[in-house]
Design a protein around this motif. Structure first.
Motif, PDB file in Angstrom:
ATOM      1  N   PHE A  49      23.889 -24.085  41.397  1.00  0.00           N
ATOM      2  CA  PHE A  49      23.414 -23.652  40.353  1.00  0.00           C
ATOM      3  C   PHE A  49      22.789 -23.025  39.912  1.00  0.00           C
ATOM      4  CE2 PHE A  49      22.688 -28.219  41.976  1.00  0.00           C
ATOM      5  CZ  PHE A  49      23.529 -29.308  41.066  1.00  0.00           C
ATOM      6  N   ALA A  50      23.837 -22.183  38.378  1.00  0.00           N
ATOM      7  CA  ALA A  50      23.014 -20.979  37.937  1.00  0.00           C
ATOM      8  C   ALA A  50      21.836 -20.746  37.441  1.00  0.00           C
ATOM      9  CB  ALA A  50      24.749 -20.508  37.413  1.00  0.00           C
ATOM     10  N   PHE A  51      21.427 -22.078  36.455  1.00  0.00           N
ATOM     11  CA  PHE A  51      20.258 -22.808  36.162  1.00  0.00           C
ATOM     12  C   PHE A  51      20.078 -23.873  36.828  1.00  0.00           C
ATOM     13  CE2 PHE A  51      22.146 -20.926  32.116  1.00  0.00           C
ATOM     14  CZ  PHE A  51      20.935 -19.503  31.878  1.00  0.00           C
ATOM     15  N   PHE A  52      18.829 -24.267  36.891  1.00  0.00           N
ATOM     16  CA  PHE A  52      17.334 -25.319  37.466  1.00  0.00           C
ATOM     17  C   PHE A  52      16.188 -25.532  36.611  1.00  0.00           C
ATOM     18  CE2 PHE A  52      18.020 -28.302  41.333  1.00  0.00           C
ATOM     19  CZ  PHE A  52      17.376 -29.217  40.940  1.00  0.00           C
ATOM     20  N   SER A  53      16.128 -26.464  35.511  1.00  0.00           N
ATOM     21  CA  SER A  53      15.258 -26.762  34.843  1.00  0.00           C
ATOM     22  C   SER A  53      14.822 -27.648  35.692  1.00  0.00           C
ATOM     23  CB  SER A  53      16.195 -27.173  33.698  1.00  0.00           C
ATOM     24  OG  SER A  53      14.886 -27.456  32.994  1.00  0.00           O
ATOM     25  N   ILE A  54      13.571 -27.565  35.939  1.00  0.00           N
ATOM     26  CA  ILE A  54      12.446 -28.407  36.659  1.00  0.00           C
ATOM     27  C   ILE A  54      11.611 -29.167  35.051  1.00  0.00           C
ATOM     28  CG2 ILE A  54      10.157 -28.516  38.024  1.00  0.00           C
ATOM     29  CD1 ILE A  54      11.559 -26.185  39.587  1.00  0.00           C
ATOM     30  N   ASP A  55      11.470 -30.134  35.045  1.00  0.00           N
ATOM     31  CA  ASP A  55      10.704 -30.744  34.064  1.00  0.00           C
ATOM     32  C   ASP A  55      10.529 -32.123  34.212  1.00  0.00           C
ATOM     33  OD1 ASP A  55       9.592 -30.548  31.128  1.00  0.00           O
ATOM     34  OD2 ASP A  55      11.262 -31.026  30.259  1.00  0.00           O
ATOM     35  N   ASP A  64       9.046 -25.853  33.147  1.00  0.00           N
ATOM     36  CA  ASP A  64       8.617 -26.047  31.455  1.00  0.00           C
ATOM     37  C   ASP A  64       7.634 -26.828  31.733  1.00  0.00           C
ATOM     38  OD1 ASP A  64       9.166 -26.605  28.819  1.00  0.00           O
ATOM     39  OD2 ASP A  64       8.839 -28.562  29.260  1.00  0.00           O
ATOM     40  N   ASP A  65       6.376 -26.584  30.503  1.00  0.00           N
ATOM     41  CA  ASP A  65       5.258 -26.641  29.531  1.00  0.00           C
ATOM     42  C   ASP A  65       4.095 -25.800  31.087  1.00  0.00           C
ATOM     43  OD1 ASP A  65       5.555 -28.163  28.209  1.00  0.00           O
ATOM     44  OD2 ASP A  65       6.165 -30.257  29.461  1.00  0.00           O
ATOM     45  N   MET A  66       4.432 -24.526  31.369  1.00  0.00           N
ATOM     46  CA  MET A  66       3.515 -23.425  31.652  1.00  0.00           C
ATOM     47  C   MET A  66       2.376 -23.537  31.152  1.00  0.00           C
ATOM     48  SD  MET A  66       3.621 -22.000  34.648  1.00  0.00           S
ATOM     49  CE  MET A  66       3.032 -20.646  35.975  1.00  0.00           C
ATOM     50  N   PHE A  67       0.601 -23.569  31.551  1.00  0.00           N
ATOM     51  CA  PHE A  67      -0.775 -22.923  31.168  1.00  0.00           C
ATOM     52  C   PHE A  67      -0.335 -24.456  29.855  1.00  0.00           C
ATOM     53  CE2 PHE A  67       1.586 -18.878  33.019  1.00  0.00           C
ATOM     54  CZ  PHE A  67       0.550 -18.551  33.352  1.00  0.00           C
TER      55      PHE A  67
END
Length: 262
Positions: A147-153, A181-184
């Motif tokens: 994949f080009a983009f991989f979102s972890i949420d 996502d939702d770092m910090f």
């Protein structure tokens, strides 16, 4: 700080008017429930299409933790006509142990059908990411390539984040981007705990690339320097400012302020 925020929230479309991505950002994105950040921070990701094309990347997007597909559709439309995959427990909420979001398969499928030019190019998998094993990874690679983009949420526990990050590292192109996502986020400390623990092992070749108020973006160590230079160039040439530089896990990276994103 105010001037930088104003520059970043000026939506400078990097894709042609009438593209599936910009059409979606104008008409579909505001309709779908979810928390992917400000529209301007999502639009910023479209700049990477140029970088991907430069390196011959043809992969689509994958997201763990789809909710209703708001971010997945945006990422897919940047990369179309590639094929993309959304993984979520969806309506099997007994597996959503920390209550982070509440996905719906039917709603996500309906939004994909409405806002993706070729809905068949986006598949949805009802699965707990913690149960994906080596055989599942091989099957995904055979079906989609990297994949080009991989979102972890997905799950926001430290265990989920660590597992999902190593999974993403195996399934993402060496020229691709991983988004956490939702770092910090003060409500989800497990995200920060999990990704910092994963990075400390140095088992993954993906390293911090840039931060927003909501997400940490990572790229492969081998392209960190040119990708870093690309981002600085976009900030200076398109958005007309020099970003704040911060240090995370020994990497000096830009911190981009798109305003409040929660």
């Amino acid at each position: 700080m105010a001037d930088k925020e104003a520059n970043l929230t000026t939506q400078t479309p990097p894709l042609a008017p009438g593209s599936a991505f910009l059409t979606y950002m104008e008409s579909g994105f505001p309709q779908i429930a979810g928390w992917p950040g400000q529209p301007s921070s999502v639009i910023f990701m479209a700049h990477f299409k140029e970088l991907f094309e430069r390196h011959g990347v043809t992969g689509g997007a994958c997201e763990i933790g789809v909710h209703h597909g708001k971010y997945l559709i945006a990422l897919h439309n940047i990369l179309a006509p590639a094929r993309s995959l959304g993984i979520d427990v969806f309506d099997d909420q007994d597996k959503n142990v920390d209550g982070s979001g509440k996905g719906s398969y039917d709603l996500t499928r309906a939004y994909v059908d409405s806002f993706v030019a070729d809905p068949d190019s986006v598949a949805l998998m009802s699965k707990d990411s913690l149960t994906l094993n080596a055989a599942d990874q091989a099957e995904i690679l055979a079906e989609y390539g990297r994949f080009a983009f991989f979102s972890i949420d997905g799950g926001h526990t430290a265990q989920h984040i660590t597992y999902d990050f190593f999974l993403a590292s195996e399934l993402t192109s060496p020229y691709g981007i991983i988004a956490v996502d939702d770092m910090f986020h003060p409500d989800w400390p497990g995200v920060t705990e999990g990704i910092l623990a994963a990075l400390a092992t140095r088992r993954s070749p993906f390293v911090p690339l840039f931060l927003t108020r909501k997400k940490l973006m990572l790229c492969h160590f081998s392209v960190a320097k040119p990708y870093h230079d690309f981002i600085l160039g976009i900030c200076r040439d398109v958005y007309k400012f020099d970003p704040t530089m911060v240090t995370l896990c020994g990497h000096a990276i830009p911190s981009l302020n798109f305003g409040s994103e929660y």
